[in-house]
Design a protein around this motif. Structure first.
Motif, short mmCIF file in Angstrom:
data_model
loop_
_atom_site.label_atom_id
_atom_site.label_comp_id
_atom_site.label_asym_id
_atom_site.label_seq_id
_atom_site.Cartn_x
_atom_site.Cartn_y
_atom_site.Cartn_z
N UNK A 847 0.82 -1.22 0.00
CA UNK A 847 0.00 0.00 0.00
C UNK A 847 0.84 1.26 0.00
N UNK A 848 2.15 1.12 -0.21
CA UNK A 848 3.03 2.28 -0.11
C UNK A 848 4.03 2.26 -1.25
N UNK A 849 4.67 3.41 -1.46
CA UNK A 849 5.70 3.55 -2.48
C UNK A 849 6.95 4.09 -1.80
N UNK A 850 8.15 3.69 -2.30
CA UNK A 850 9.39 4.12 -1.63
C UNK A 850 9.63 5.61 -1.77
N UNK A 895 7.74 -4.99 2.49
CA UNK A 895 7.17 -3.65 2.30
C UNK A 895 7.89 -2.93 1.19
N UNK A 896 7.14 -2.20 0.40
CA UNK A 896 7.67 -1.43 -0.72
C UNK A 896 8.25 -0.12 -0.20
N UNK A 897 9.40 -0.21 0.45
CA UNK A 897 10.05 0.95 1.06
C UNK A 897 11.42 1.16 0.45
N UNK A 915 0.06 5.21 -0.65
CA UNK A 915 -0.30 5.66 -2.00
C UNK A 915 -1.50 6.60 -2.00
N UNK A 916 -2.49 6.33 -1.17
CA UNK A 916 -3.72 7.13 -1.23
C UNK A 916 -3.56 8.47 -0.55
#
Length: 958
Positions: A847-850, A895-897, A915-916
């Motif tokens: 749910x996240x982007x680096x 995690x997309x970190x 992301x949101x």
């Protein structure tokens, strides 16, 4: 109706009587008729009779005594409500002769099987103590027994009894301290307030101050700080917070979200008085939320915020706009908000604050306008940069049509001019001209004082002002007359040629004034400035007395000295010590022995851990919210047993290094050399077997039978790796099955989270959908049907696939906005002939982007996300997870970190944004060479942070 034999009529009569009492009518005349029915066998009638007796037993004591035997029988009734009501009535009879009976009843009720009766016994203890204080020793024994009660219903009541009877006996709290902390979340709101107040004072006597070493640390932050710190503070030990102190702070933090304003205020004062400075900021958001409540609640909250904002201004600065004043606010709320805005004014926000004040001056509320002008004066005093601006603005107000505005402006200008009188001669001249128009006594007196004090700056105007005031002397108010005498004396000493006769005239008028203060002042002044032949010793020093330099006034907040009262108390609200107020103890110099709080458990062992899980045997229902906020403790990690955290997310990451390396080698061989399908089948089957042996990363509705899918998966991985893998080295969870070929009648569907930006909407998660047709007929019209989505979640569909030939595979990309949650996105995969219901549920790490940032930027952002935005967990890293490569690989797989540079070799930092909402997610892993490692996640999204901690811990410890 009360004298009839029918219970229905008696019940109706009692309902009417209780309704009369509820409306405030006096029903005491009916006492004899009601008390006769206390022996009624009907339970409903008896309950209402006891309700009536509780109300009037104290007024009709003689009649109540006649029925005391009935009350004693009621204490043995099988119904717990009757037993409790009988004890309540008995304790309401304020007659010393029945004290032994009451004491016996309380002791029996304290051992009752019903917690409701034990609660009533706790309520009766203060009543008996106020009736006969000699019973204190026996009552303390009952309180000690009830304090050991493990029921949440009793806890608040017995602590209230403790506070009323023996607040000095803190030794009774030692053994029950941890139990009270863990029960706190489940106690009723009234009990929570009482317990928090008591624990605040307890903590101030048992723990060291968390701010005791901050002064030394701040001084040691200059050049050569390490050497200076070691030489300047050799004897000072670094502060380590007591685990019991941390337990109290951790278990009260969730109560900041309570619906009760009293509970939130109680937790706020506890944090203000007990928490380290870095953690106090968590209360600001909760207090600002209370400003949306009723005006009465706002008044109390703002009183406390005004006190807090003097010492901890930075805590409320982010919420400056929440204190802006509305036209509908009552006057007292406006003035308190004005006080807070003035306290929060700083070099950076003063332009905004002054613009607000400019608007407030045009208000129709005169008291509020006067307070605003005083606030402008305080801002000018505290912030030298805007002093001239404020002074010019106040001078412009002197032309206002409203006399009260002008008068208040004059008073404030007088105080500001005292700071730099030589630079503002023109303003003093302008004020002198206003003596003809201003009629408010305080304003006229202020102008006269200014002219007299700085008469050397206006040598031509001052005598003329004295001439005008001498003409109207008899008509002036007393405060103005006193300043006229002062002006005359000062002018006589500095300019006697022009003002000698005027001074004598004024002193003659004052000599016969009706007010004795003015007569005395005139006689004193005459003897001082006009020496006689007999005396004159003081007259030689007249100039030193009248024209001595005077210090500029200090404009301070009226809330500056209120912090010695406990916040949230009536004494703090009144700024005076109220009856029954208990002073907040000072911090001890040395910490008392913490072992007094250890509790004996079965087998003779001592309970030393203070986390919520270890104390679960003392709390029947520790809520989910407290467990999430507490985050467990290191006690279990050291003993090799993980903390029993609630199952927030049933998914477990697939992080086996061997399976990942096998998958990576398989992908490269497929894309580079194109080996045979039989080799791919065997590899895929091994991958599928390894994946099914672990907990799946995503929950799917149609993933029951996975046998035989390996032969179809080898054809779907094509193309180079996505570019974002450079930013986030992990490749995610790999492929997940969305639709099995058996359920799909030959159509097999997998999906992967590509971690690439979705071109249609950057707030969406990019999901690659892999289709394969294993049937003998073409599949036509593949598209997404009507989705059934939870609120906030949206889908951007992939273009329709017109036809998929037998044995053919294809990939489509769709975007899903999960709205920063792990809720499943449910939708339909449709062909021309069939519909398949499928579901995609994302791991929290997708749910996240680096985000890339420097080490300093990371620390700065991390400092903003403390308190409730910080989740910490201790873990024991296996020997195979100590290398830099493996740690980074496992974390980025979960995690997309993006990794953040770090100077320390044993510390890893990662950063990303959801992301949101774009909320920062900061992850820190302190992998110490010895002992337990510590994982910290900082994020505004508490649920995401908690779930991420769980996933990363599971990945690192496998």
């Amino acid at each position: 109706m009360l004298d009839t034999n029918k219970d229905s009529l008696k019940l109706e009569a009692m309902k009417r009587i209780v309704a009369m009492i509820a409306r405030g009518k006096n029903a005491s005349d009916l006492f004899p008729a009601v008390v006769k029915n206390v022996a009624c066998k009907n339970i409903e009638v008896k309950k209402l009779v006891y309700v009536y007796l509780v109300r009037y037993a104290e007024e009709q004591q003689d009649l109540a005594l006649l029925s005391i035997s009935t009350f004693q029988r009621g204490l043995k009734d099988p119904n717990q409500l009757i037993r409790a009501s009988a004890l309540r009535v008995l304790s309401s009879i304020r007659v010393p002769i029945i004290v032994p009976i009451m004491m016996l009843a309380i002791k029996e009720a304290a051992s009752d099987m019903s917690p409701y009766v034990r609660k009533t016994a706790a309520h009766a203890i203060p009543k008996l103590y106020s009736l006969d204080s000699d019973q204190k020793d026996q009552l303390i024994e009952v309180i000690e027994k009830l304090l050991a009660d493990k029921t949440t219903l009793v806890a608040g009541s017995v602590v209230m009894a403790f506070e009323e009877v023996c607040p000095e006996r803190i030794d009774l709290i030692h053994k029950n301290y941890r139990k009270l902390c863990n029960l706190l979340i489940d106690v009723e709101e009234w009990g929570q307030v009482v317990i928090i107040s008591m624990l605040t004072r307890y903590a101030r006597t048992q723990f060291l101050s968390p701010t005791q070493n901050e002064g030394g640390r701040e001084e040691a932050k200059g050049p050569g700080s390490e050497e200076a710190a070691t030489t300047a503070l050799p004897a000072r030990k670094p502060y380590v917070m007591d685990p019991d102190h941390r337990l109290l702070l951790r278990n009260t933090k969730p109560l900041l979200q309570s619906r009760s304003a009293a509970v939130v205020m109680a937790v706020a004062q506890l944090y203000f008085h007990l928490a380290p400075k870095a953690e106090v900021g968590v209360i600001a958001k909760a207090l600002v939320r209370l400003l949306r409540s009723h005006s009465e609640v706002q008044y109390v909250v703002l009183q406390n915020v005004a006190t807090m904002s003097i010492k901890r201004r930075g805590m409320f600065e982010p919420y400056l706009k929440s204190f802006y004043i509305r036209s509908t606010d009552p006057t007292q709320i406006k003035i308190l908000k004005l006080e807070v805005l003035t306290n929060l004014a700083s070099e950076t926000n003063i332009p905004t604050v002054l613009r607000e004040f400019q608007t407030y001056i045009r208000s129709m509320d005169k008291d509020f306008v006067a307070a605003t002008i005083q606030a402008i004066g305080r801002c000018a005093t505290n912030i030298g940069r805007v002093r001239d601006t404020c002074l010019n603005g106040l001078v412009q107000l002197l032309s206002n049509r409203d006399e009260l505005v002008v008068a208040e402006s004059v008073v404030v200008i007088k105080k500001l001019l005292q700071m730099q009188p030589a630079q503002h001669g023109e303003i003093i001249k302008h004020l002198a001209k206003l003596t003809d128009s201003i009629q408010v006594p305080m304003a006229r007196a202020s102008i006269l004082w200014l002219i007299g004090e700085y008469c050397e700056h206006v040598p031509k105007i001052a005598p003329d002002v004295l001439r005008k005031m001498a003409k109207s002397f008899t008509a002036e108010e007393d405060i103005v007359k006193l300043q006229v005498i002062n002006l005359a004396a000062k002018l006589y000493l500095t300019n006697s040629k022009q003002t000698k006769l005027l001074t004598q005239y004024v002193l003659s008028l004052a000599k016969y004034d009706q007010n004795y203060d003015i007569r005395d002042r005139a006689r004193f002044t005459r003897q001082l400035i006009v020496p006689s032949e007999q005396g004159g010793a003081l007259s030689r020093h007249a100039k030193k007395l009248f024209l001595a330099p005077k210090p500029a006034p200090v404009l301070e907040s009226s809330f500056k000295d209120r912090d010695h009262f406990q916040l949230g108390s009536l004494s703090h609200l009144l700024n005076a010590k109220a009856t029954g107020y208990q002073e907040l103890p000072d911090w001890p110099e040395e910490a008392p022995d913490p072992s007094v709080r250890n509790v004996e458990v079965s087998g003779g062992e001592r309970l030393n851990c203070v986390c919520a899980d270890c104390m679960s045997h003392t709390s029947p229902s520790v809520s989910w919210l407290m467990r999430v906020a507490s985050g467990g403790c290191g006690f279990h990690a050291e003993s090799g047993r993980g903390p029993r955290a609630p199952a927030l997310d049933p998914r477990s990451p697939s992080t086996d290094p061997e399976s990942e390396s096998a998958s990576d080698s398989k992908s490269s061989s497929e894309s580079g050399s194109g080996e045979s399908s039989s080799e791919s089948d065997s590899e895929d089957q091994e991958e599928e077997k390894g994946r099914s042996s672990e907990s799946p990363r995503c929950l799917m509705t149609l993933a029951e039978d996975k046998a035989g899918t390996g032969s179809l998966l080898a054809h779907f991985h094509t193309g180079p790796p996505p570019p974002l893998q450079l930013l986030s080295p992990g490749s995610g969870a790999g492929r997940q099955e969305l639709l099995h070929r058996v359920a799909g009648e030959g159509l097999a569907v997998d999906y992967t989270f590509s971690r690439q930006p979705f071109s249609g909407d950057p707030h969406m998660v990019s999901v690659h959908i892999h289709f394969s047709n294993s049937s003998d007929t073409p599949i036509k019209g593949l598209h997404v049907g009507t989705p059934k989505l939870p609120a906030g979640i949206s889908i951007q569909e992939f273009p329709e696939i017109e036809s998929l030939a037998p044995g053919e595979s294809t990939t489509a990309v769709m975007g899903i906005n999960f709205c920063d949650s792990t809720q499943a996105a449910n939708f339909q995969l449709c062909t021309q002939t069939r519909q398949f219901y499928v579901s995609i549920q994302p791991p929290v790490g997708e749910l996240m982007a680096p985000v890339f940032m420097s080490e300093n930027e990371f620390k700065k952002e991390q400092g903003k996300l403390t308190g409730m935005s910080e989740i910490t967990e201790k873990l024991t890293l296996p020997d195979g997870c100590r290398s830099d490569h493996i740690v980074v690989q496992k974390v980025t797989t979960v995690a997309n970190l993006g990794r953040v540079p770090c100077g320390a070799s044993d510390e890893y930092r990662f950063a990303g944004r959801t992301l949101t909402s774009g909320s920062l997610v900061l992850l820190t892993l302190d992998a110490r060479p010895t002992g337990a490692a510590q994982l910290t996640v900082n994020s505004e999204k508490m649920v995401i942070g908690t779930m991420l901690v769980k996933d990363v811990v599971q990945a690192l410890t496998q």
